[in-house]
Design a protein around this motif. Sequence first.
Motif, mmCIF file in Angstrom:
data_model
loop_
_atom_site.group_PDB
_atom_site.id
_atom_site.type_symbol
_atom_site.label_atom_id
_atom_site.label_comp_id
_atom_site.label_asym_id
_atom_site.label_seq_id
_atom_site.Cartn_x
_atom_site.Cartn_y
_atom_site.Cartn_z
ATOM 1 N N TRP A 444 0.835 -1.209 0.000
ATOM 2 C CA TRP A 444 0.000 0.000 0.000
ATOM 3 C C TRP A 444 0.866 1.254 0.000
ATOM 4 C CZ3 TRP A 444 -4.918 1.764 -0.484
ATOM 5 C CH2 TRP A 444 -5.155 3.085 -0.083
ATOM 6 N N THR A 445 1.850 1.293 0.867
ATOM 7 C CA THR A 445 2.703 2.474 0.997
ATOM 8 C C THR A 445 3.397 2.795 -0.329
ATOM 9 O OG1 THR A 445 3.061 2.031 3.346
ATOM 10 C CG2 THR A 445 4.644 3.482 2.251
ATOM 11 N N TYR A 448 0.694 4.155 -2.717
ATOM 12 C CA TYR A 448 0.239 5.482 -2.302
ATOM 13 C C TYR A 448 1.294 6.542 -2.609
ATOM 14 C CZ TYR A 448 -1.705 9.229 0.572
ATOM 15 O OH TYR A 448 -2.216 10.432 1.003
ATOM 16 N N ASP A 449 2.517 6.253 -2.251
ATOM 17 C CA ASP A 449 3.595 7.228 -2.449
ATOM 18 C C ASP A 449 3.902 7.469 -3.924
ATOM 19 O OD1 ASP A 449 3.748 7.455 0.274
ATOM 20 O OD2 ASP A 449 5.628 6.331 0.496
ATOM 21 N N PHE A 453 -3.302 6.316 -6.230
ATOM 22 C CA PHE A 453 -4.664 6.627 -5.799
ATOM 23 C C PHE A 453 -5.035 8.081 -6.116
ATOM 24 C CE2 PHE A 453 -2.884 3.351 -2.918
ATOM 25 C CZ PHE A 453 -3.591 2.281 -3.447
ATOM 26 N N GLU A 454 -4.067 8.958 -6.011
ATOM 27 C CA GLU A 454 -4.298 10.353 -6.410
ATOM 28 C C GLU A 454 -4.631 10.430 -7.901
ATOM 29 O OE1 GLU A 454 -1.955 14.681 -6.388
ATOM 30 O OE2 GLU A 454 -0.949 12.866 -5.675
ATOM 31 N N ILE A 516 -9.670 6.055 0.651
ATOM 32 C CA ILE A 516 -8.213 6.143 0.596
ATOM 33 C C ILE A 516 -7.666 6.692 1.912
ATOM 34 C CG2 ILE A 516 -6.276 7.310 -0.532
ATOM 35 C CD1 ILE A 516 -8.020 7.222 -3.127
ATOM 36 N N ASP A 517 -8.325 7.709 2.448
ATOM 37 C CA ASP A 517 -7.871 8.300 3.708
ATOM 38 C C ASP A 517 -7.909 7.277 4.838
ATOM 39 O OD1 ASP A 517 -7.441 10.705 2.475
ATOM 40 O OD2 ASP A 517 -9.323 11.624 3.158
ATOM 41 N N ASN A 520 -5.201 4.576 4.242
ATOM 42 C CA ASN A 520 -3.864 5.149 4.442
ATOM 43 C C ASN A 520 -3.554 5.337 5.918
ATOM 44 O OD1 ASN A 520 -1.548 6.067 2.886
ATOM 45 N ND2 ASN A 520 -1.948 8.074 3.795
ATOM 46 N N HIS A 524 -0.310 3.000 5.940
ATOM 47 C CA HIS A 524 0.889 3.700 5.465
ATOM 48 C C HIS A 524 2.011 3.599 6.496
ATOM 49 C CE1 HIS A 524 3.562 6.781 3.864
ATOM 50 N NE2 HIS A 524 2.895 6.653 2.715
#
Length: 525
Positions: A444-445, A448-449, A453-454, A516-517, A520, A524
């Motif tokens: 996930w990290t 995400y990084d 997802f953005e 997502i929030d 995360n 994360h």
Amino acid sequence: MNKIKKALSVCLSAALLFGCSAKKDTEEKVPVFSESNVSEDLSLPLLSIQTTSQDENVMDFIKKPVAKHVAESMVQWDPSYATTPEPYYESCYVKLSTKDESFSLKPHAAQVKVRGNWTTNYPKKPLRIKFDQKLNLLGLNDGAEFKNWVLLAEYKDGSMLRNKATLYAARQILKEDGLYAADSQLVNVEVNGEYMGVYLLTEQQQAAKNRVNIKPPKKDYKGTDTGYFLEFDGYFVNEEELHKFPLDLNNNAALKPYDGNDGSGRTIKCLSAGGTIKKPLGVTIKSDIYSQEQHDFIENFVNNTYKIMYEAAYNDKAFVFDKDYKNISETTSVTPRQAVEKVVDVQSLIDMYIICELACDADVAWSSFYMDADFSDKGSKKLRFEAPWDFDSAMGNRPRCTDGYGYYAANIVPDPDTEKDTINPWLAVLAYEDWYRDMIKETWTKAYDSGVFEQTCQMIQDDSTNYQADFKENYKKWNNILMNYLFEFELSDKAKKCVNEKEAADYLLNWLQSRIDFLNSEWHK
């Protein structure tokens, strides 16, 4: 010599004349495409289907068929379903072009039919296109060429973007690990000049190079050293015997759901137990097989692999296969984790778990959950999870996880048909293993990084904004975002309140950002 030259000249002329005639005959087989009634103000690529038949009822092939098992279940409420035709292929030609002419596919011969399960019951039906040669459409999947493509109708998703968004995120995550997720692009579709609306053009779920990359058997090969493409499938009972098998799930051993609260004191058995009648769970073999031996081999492998996973997670025991992958026995030569890793591509399961948890798909414990195993010479001989599919009921569209918070994919969820408690055993069985949770957080990290997802959220916003004219034209044709009586019972309260695509896309975007929030904050590193 002159006679020879003259003879050659006559032969050459005849060949050229014959060649031109043959070419002309071939071209004459391509039907004249009906005049399009699609507005020139629309922005999406236009996929045009023209039937070779000019029969007055030819459009029935796209308007009337319903999957046989769906019609059989509906006939108890409406006897007219008894005469509903099953989906059938119609000979067609298909062309495709973009507004800016960056892509153009001249007319190509194909077979087209209605595809799907419950979605075949809707007026706007999903379609399968089978070209007579391998082609690429719109540069999807890095330009790879295939005969088989799919058009999803997105009839019960007011935003028409849930499948596209989920597949987009999945493709970024799975591709990092050499795994497959379908590529997709929105298009306008017309059939015989009649505008049919906006569809999602995407890929057929199949075993093939650049799709589910396993080695299927050559025709009539009966050995077990081949590739198998599988679906955990609530509809498996409708398949022919050679292409289905039931799951025993370690003799229906109880699972502890993962809800972030140690299961809240609950356990669940996936199959009927203690007087509770549930639908059977099983697997459809999606790829070609040609022998009972192949069927029995993969059934035994899948059921014993689950047992290895369960014994490792719940009893801290290591079980391994013999060299023929027929029997398993306990051993102390490897750890329980190593025993699992010998027969499961764990990273693929992690990737699929993240996608399913992100989407909160209503069908997660029911169908469209794919896996494969390749026992050919170069195959991994492990159960691998990939090819995510069918998310039009996900991301808050059905009344599941509507605020975007909480654990879902390995938790107890209601069966989408009977509403009885159920769970996806493959996602739940390892859920409490510390090493497994650590792998989830690492994966996930990384995603995400890297902005996966953005970018997914941005895609939803951009598509909804850029294609408003197309979406309005689609709903002018079908009006199903307001006239949703066929599937209103499936929708969440917030989804029901949306009166146009823009509102539906805004709801989807807000839901996904909340989801997502939450994830995360949990994962994360």
